[in-house]
Write a protein that holds these residues in place. Structure first.
Motif, PDB file in Angstrom:
ATOM      1  N   GLU A 192       0.849  -1.180   0.000  1.00 55.46           N
ATOM      2  CA  GLU A 192       0.000   0.000   0.000  1.00 55.46           C
ATOM      3  C   GLU A 192       0.892   1.240   0.000  1.00 55.46           C
ATOM      4  OE1 GLU A 192      -3.330   0.223  -0.143  1.00 55.46           O
ATOM      5  OE2 GLU A 192      -3.357  -1.952  -0.437  1.00 55.46           O
ATOM      6  N   PRO A 193       0.498   2.317  -0.683  1.00 50.02           N
ATOM      7  CA  PRO A 193       1.324   3.529  -0.656  1.00 50.02           C
ATOM      8  C   PRO A 193       1.406   4.113   0.738  1.00 50.02           C
ATOM      9  CG  PRO A 193      -0.805   3.946  -1.702  1.00 50.02           C
ATOM     10  CD  PRO A 193      -0.702   2.455  -1.522  1.00 50.02           C
ATOM     11  N   ILE A 194       2.583   4.638   1.074  1.00 51.48           N
ATOM     12  CA  ILE A 194       2.788   5.271   2.373  1.00 51.48           C
ATOM     13  C   ILE A 194       2.098   6.642   2.369  1.00 51.48           C
ATOM     14  CG2 ILE A 194       4.527   6.200   3.944  1.00 51.48           C
ATOM     15  CD1 ILE A 194       4.483   3.172   3.820  1.00 51.48           C
ATOM     16  N   PRO A 195       1.308   6.954   3.406  1.00 44.53           N
ATOM     17  CA  PRO A 195       0.685   8.292   3.462  1.00 44.53           C
ATOM     18  C   PRO A 195       1.749   9.379   3.443  1.00 44.53           C
ATOM     19  CG  PRO A 195      -0.249   6.816   5.127  1.00 44.53           C
ATOM     20  CD  PRO A 195       0.944   6.116   4.545  1.00 44.53           C
ATOM     21  N   ALA A 196       1.728  10.223   2.433  1.00 43.57           N
ATOM     22  CA  ALA A 196       2.805  11.184   2.222  1.00 43.57           C
ATOM     23  C   ALA A 196       2.740  12.320   3.235  1.00 43.57           C
ATOM     24  CB  ALA A 196       2.739  11.751   0.806  1.00 43.57           C
ATOM     25  N   GLY A 197       3.866  12.549   3.886  1.00 44.26           N
ATOM     26  CA  GLY A 197       4.042  13.722   4.716  1.00 44.26           C
ATOM     27  C   GLY A 197       3.198  13.797   5.963  1.00 44.26           C
ATOM     28  N   ARG A 198       2.724  12.674   6.466  1.00 46.60           N
ATOM     29  CA  ARG A 198       1.858  12.751   7.639  1.00 46.60           C
ATOM     30  C   ARG A 198       2.607  12.515   8.945  1.00 46.60           C
ATOM     31  NH1 ARG A 198      -2.114   7.427   7.930  1.00 46.60           N
ATOM     32  NH2 ARG A 198      -0.847   6.165   9.339  1.00 46.60           N
ATOM     33  N   GLY A 199       3.850  12.051   8.852  1.00 47.55           N
ATOM     34  CA  GLY A 199       4.563  11.649  10.051  1.00 47.55           C
ATOM     35  C   GLY A 199       5.407  12.751  10.661  1.00 47.55           C
ATOM     36  N   ALA A 200       5.578  12.675  11.972  1.00 44.14           N
ATOM     37  CA  ALA A 200       6.437  13.623  12.684  1.00 44.14           C
ATOM     38  C   ALA A 200       7.897  13.234  12.491  1.00 44.14           C
ATOM     39  CB  ALA A 200       6.088  13.619  14.161  1.00 44.14           C
ATOM     40  N   HIS A 201       8.715  14.235  12.265  1.00 45.85           N
ATOM     41  CA  HIS A 201      10.156  14.006  12.087  1.00 45.85           C
ATOM     42  C   HIS A 201      10.880  14.975  13.022  1.00 45.85           C
ATOM     43  CE1 HIS A 201      13.802  12.743   9.974  1.00 45.85           C
ATOM     44  NE2 HIS A 201      14.163  14.016   9.936  1.00 45.85           N
ATOM     45  N   PRO A 202      11.156  14.553  14.265  1.00 44.24           N
ATOM     46  CA  PRO A 202      11.661  15.488  15.275  1.00 44.24           C
ATOM     47  C   PRO A 202      13.165  15.715  15.262  1.00 44.24           C
ATOM     48  CG  PRO A 202      11.304  13.343  16.264  1.00 44.24           C
ATOM     49  CD  PRO A 202      10.867  13.222  14.830  1.00 44.24           C
ATOM     50  N   ILE A 203      13.884  15.147  14.305  1.00 44.72           N
ATOM     51  CA  ILE A 203      15.341  15.253  14.317  1.00 44.72           C
ATOM     52  C   ILE A 203      15.771  16.706  14.078  1.00 44.72           C
ATOM     53  CG2 ILE A 203      17.477  14.513  13.188  1.00 44.72           C
ATOM     54  CD1 ILE A 203      16.138  11.873  12.558  1.00 44.72           C
ATOM     55  N   GLU A 204      16.730  17.157  14.879  1.00 49.04           N
ATOM     56  CA  GLU A 204      17.281  18.505  14.715  1.00 49.04           C
ATOM     57  C   GLU A 204      17.818  18.698  13.311  1.00 49.04           C
ATOM     58  OE1 GLU A 204      21.071  21.149  16.377  1.00 49.04           O
ATOM     59  OE2 GLU A 204      20.684  19.140  17.181  1.00 49.04           O
ATOM     60  N   GLN A 205      17.616  19.901  12.774  1.00 51.12           N
ATOM     61  CA  GLN A 205      18.064  20.207  11.419  1.00 51.12           C
ATOM     62  C   GLN A 205      19.319  21.081  11.420  1.00 51.12           C
ATOM     63  OE1 GLN A 205      16.281  18.906   8.425  1.00 51.12           O
ATOM     64  NE2 GLN A 205      16.022  17.661  10.279  1.00 51.12           N
ATOM     65  N   CYS A 206      20.186  20.833  10.439  1.00 49.12           N
ATOM     66  CA  CYS A 206      21.380  21.645  10.211  1.00 49.12           C
ATOM     67  C   CYS A 206      21.236  22.314   8.846  1.00 49.12           C
ATOM     68  CB  CYS A 206      22.637  20.784  10.226  1.00 49.12           C
ATOM     69  SG  CYS A 206      22.930  19.941  11.795  1.00 49.12           S
ATOM     70  N   HIS A 207      21.434  23.614   8.826  1.00 50.88           N
ATOM     71  CA  HIS A 207      21.317  24.346   7.574  1.00 50.88           C
ATOM     72  C   HIS A 207      22.677  24.412   6.887  1.00 50.88           C
ATOM     73  CE1 HIS A 207      19.659  27.147   4.664  1.00 50.88           C
ATOM     74  NE2 HIS A 207      20.734  27.908   4.828  1.00 50.88           N
ATOM     75  N   VAL A 208      22.693  24.030   5.621  1.00 50.57           N
ATOM     76  CA  VAL A 208      23.899  24.111   4.801  1.00 50.57           C
ATOM     77  C   VAL A 208      23.611  25.133   3.711  1.00 50.57           C
ATOM     78  CG1 VAL A 208      25.540  22.870   3.358  1.00 50.57           C
ATOM     79  CG2 VAL A 208      24.455  21.703   5.294  1.00 50.57           C
ATOM     80  N   GLY A 209      24.331  26.222   3.721  1.00 51.77           N
ATOM     81  CA  GLY A 209      24.072  27.301   2.786  1.00 51.77           C
ATOM     82  C   GLY A 209      24.479  26.981   1.367  1.00 51.77           C
ATOM     83  N   ALA A 210      23.907  27.719   0.446  1.00 47.87           N
ATOM     84  CA  ALA A 210      24.282  27.563  -0.965  1.00 47.87           C
ATOM     85  C   ALA A 210      25.753  27.905  -1.157  1.00 47.87           C
ATOM     86  CB  ALA A 210      23.419  28.474  -1.833  1.00 47.87           C
ATOM     87  N   GLY A 211      26.394  27.222  -2.082  1.00 47.55           N
ATOM     88  CA  GLY A 211      27.795  27.522  -2.336  1.00 47.55           C
ATOM     89  C   GLY A 211      28.476  26.477  -3.175  1.00 47.55           C
ATOM     90  N   VAL A 212      29.767  26.676  -3.371  1.00 52.71           N
ATOM     91  CA  VAL A 212      30.601  25.778  -4.157  1.00 52.71           C
ATOM     92  C   VAL A 212      31.573  25.068  -3.222  1.00 52.71           C
ATOM     93  CG1 VAL A 212      32.326  25.643  -6.017  1.00 52.71           C
ATOM     94  CG2 VAL A 212      30.422  27.276  -6.172  1.00 52.71           C
ATOM     95  N   PHE A 213      31.762  23.771  -3.427  1.00 55.71           N
ATOM     96  CA  PHE A 213      32.769  23.035  -2.663  1.00 55.71           C
ATOM     97  C   PHE A 213      33.487  22.080  -3.597  1.00 55.71           C
ATOM     98  CE2 PHE A 213      29.628  19.774  -2.850  1.00 55.71           C
ATOM     99  CZ  PHE A 213      30.237  18.567  -2.522  1.00 55.71           C
ATOM    100  N   ARG A 214      34.620  21.571  -3.120  1.00 54.52           N
ATOM    101  CA  ARG A 214      35.412  20.645  -3.931  1.00 54.52           C
ATOM    102  C   ARG A 214      35.067  19.230  -3.495  1.00 54.52           C
ATOM    103  NH1 ARG A 214      38.585  21.509  -7.849  1.00 54.52           N
ATOM    104  NH2 ARG A 214      40.289  20.124  -8.440  1.00 54.52           N
ATOM    105  N   MET A 215      34.478  18.493  -4.399  1.00 53.37           N
ATOM    106  CA  MET A 215      33.996  17.139  -4.131  1.00 53.37           C
ATOM    107  C   MET A 215      35.013  16.126  -4.638  1.00 53.37           C
ATOM    108  SD  MET A 215      30.310  15.564  -5.288  1.00 53.37           S
ATOM    109  CE  MET A 215      29.744  13.955  -4.697  1.00 53.37           C
ATOM    110  N   GLY A 216      35.251  15.075  -3.848  1.00 52.56           N
ATOM    111  CA  GLY A 216      36.158  14.029  -4.281  1.00 52.56           C
ATOM    112  C   GLY A 216      37.403  13.935  -3.420  1.00 52.56           C
ATOM    113  N   ASP A 217      38.255  12.993  -3.757  1.00 46.48           N
ATOM    114  CA  ASP A 217      39.431  12.639  -2.960  1.00 46.48           C
ATOM    115  C   ASP A 217      40.677  13.341  -3.481  1.00 46.48           C
ATOM    116  OD1 ASP A 217      41.459  11.392  -1.549  1.00 46.48           O
ATOM    117  OD2 ASP A 217      41.367   9.549  -2.737  1.00 46.48           O
TER     118      ASP A 217
END
Length: 319
Positions: free
Chosen positions: A25-50
């Motif tokens: 059955e499809p999961i009811p969209a967006g009805r659940g509580a999600h209490p985890i603390e949020q961290c904001h990551v601002g827009a920008g450029v970073f260097r990805m990779g090793d």
């Protein structure tokens, strides 16, 4: 099939295939509580990779390249057993491991009275255990009482996506995950810098110490998963992006993706390959340099989206 990740760059199956569950059955969209603390990551450029050459060629961690992203909000921690229990109790959702009746458990952690039904020939330390699932991480006689604040494990990519649908969230892209894990420290191996130990000789992540695969001295304090707020958060406020548990990302895995992007800055990259494999990031409590050196910001791995194992979980991003 349960596919624990090995350092060879390929997957090692250790249990029968866990097919995607038909007729859900499809999961009811967006009805659940999600209490985890949020961290904001601002827009920008970073260097990805090793930038160090630490990774394996098959993982496709090079070349390092510039990526730009829009701002996003991401969970400070991995989704916990308590968080996932709210979802499962609210919806009646059963994970793919529960439906299949087994999942992959590392051999030193299997409950002594559990039934072992398979073993990986390429990675014999991984065992298929009947009745292992997120509520019973080491087998049916084990449980999560007292581990409510540990990351949920034995969840497939499909299971993680089902939680996201209920919570009105999504999985991070691989690029978002790496930018968030770096915590603003460009070019560093780990979220805190380049050294595994702090100035006092203490471990900064939950990984394997000792002789892999038989003797974990647990010098970091944890022979298995640790509570999600163990050690210290990074510069963006995220806890344990490396070590503890692998984290599912939304993207299909393409080992050639970085080579395709090397010509110039890329905005919000999304691989355009068949989704046979999905990206996993961050390593786990089983990572040891002799076997799996993927407890780094840049480290990449993958698994099939229906793979379930005792060292993989997820965190989510706001829509």
């Amino acid at each position: 099939m349960a596919h624990p990740v090995d350092r060879s760059g390929s997957s090692s199956c250790c249990a029968p295939h866990l097919a995607a569950s038909p007729g859900r059955e499809p999961i009811p969209a967006g009805r659940g509580a999600h209490p985890i603390e949020q961290c904001h990551v601002g827009a920008g450029v970073f260097r990805m990779g090793d930038p160090f050459g630490d990774g394996l060629a098959g993982d496709g961690e090079t070349p390092a390249h510039e990526v730009s992203l829009d701002a996003f909000d991401i969970d400070a921690t991995a989704v916990t057993n308590a968080d996932f229990a709210r979802f499962a109790d609210d919806t009646g959702y059963r994970t793919e491991a529960e439906l299949a009746g087994l999942s992959a458990v590392f051999h030193t952690l299997v409950h002594p009275r559990a039934e072992v039904v398979g073993r990986s020939p390429r990675a014999p330390w991984w065992l298929g255990v009947a009745g292992a699932d997120w509520r019973h991480p080491e087998g049916p006689r084990s449980g999560i009482l007292g581990r409510e604040d540990h990351p949920v494990v034995h969840v497939t990519w499909h299971d993680a996506r089902a939680y996201c649908a209920w919570a009105g969230r999504r999985l991070p892209t691989e690029a978002e995950w790496e930018r968030a894990s770096r915590g603003g420290l460009e070019g560093a191996r780990y979220p805190w810098g380049d050294d595994l130990l702090d100035a006092h000789g203490n471990w900064r992540a939950n990984i394997w110490q000792g002789s892999f695969p038989d003797h974990d001295t647990a010098e970091d304090g944890w022979p298995g998963t640790a509570p999600v707020r163990t050690f210290a958060p990074n510069g963006f406020g995220l806890w344990q992006t490396v070590g503890n548990v692998w984290e599912w990302c939304d993207d299909p895995f393409d080992p050639r993706a970085y080579a395709k992007r090397a010509r110039g800055p890329v905005h919000d990259p999304r691989p355009r390959v068949a989704p046979a494999l999905r990206v996993l990031r961050g390593g786990s409590y089983l990572c040891h340099d002799s076997y799996c050196n993927r407890y780094r910001n840049a480290a990449r791995s993958s698994n099939t989206p229906d793979s379930s194992m005792g060292n993989a979980g997820f965190r989510t991003v706001a829509l």
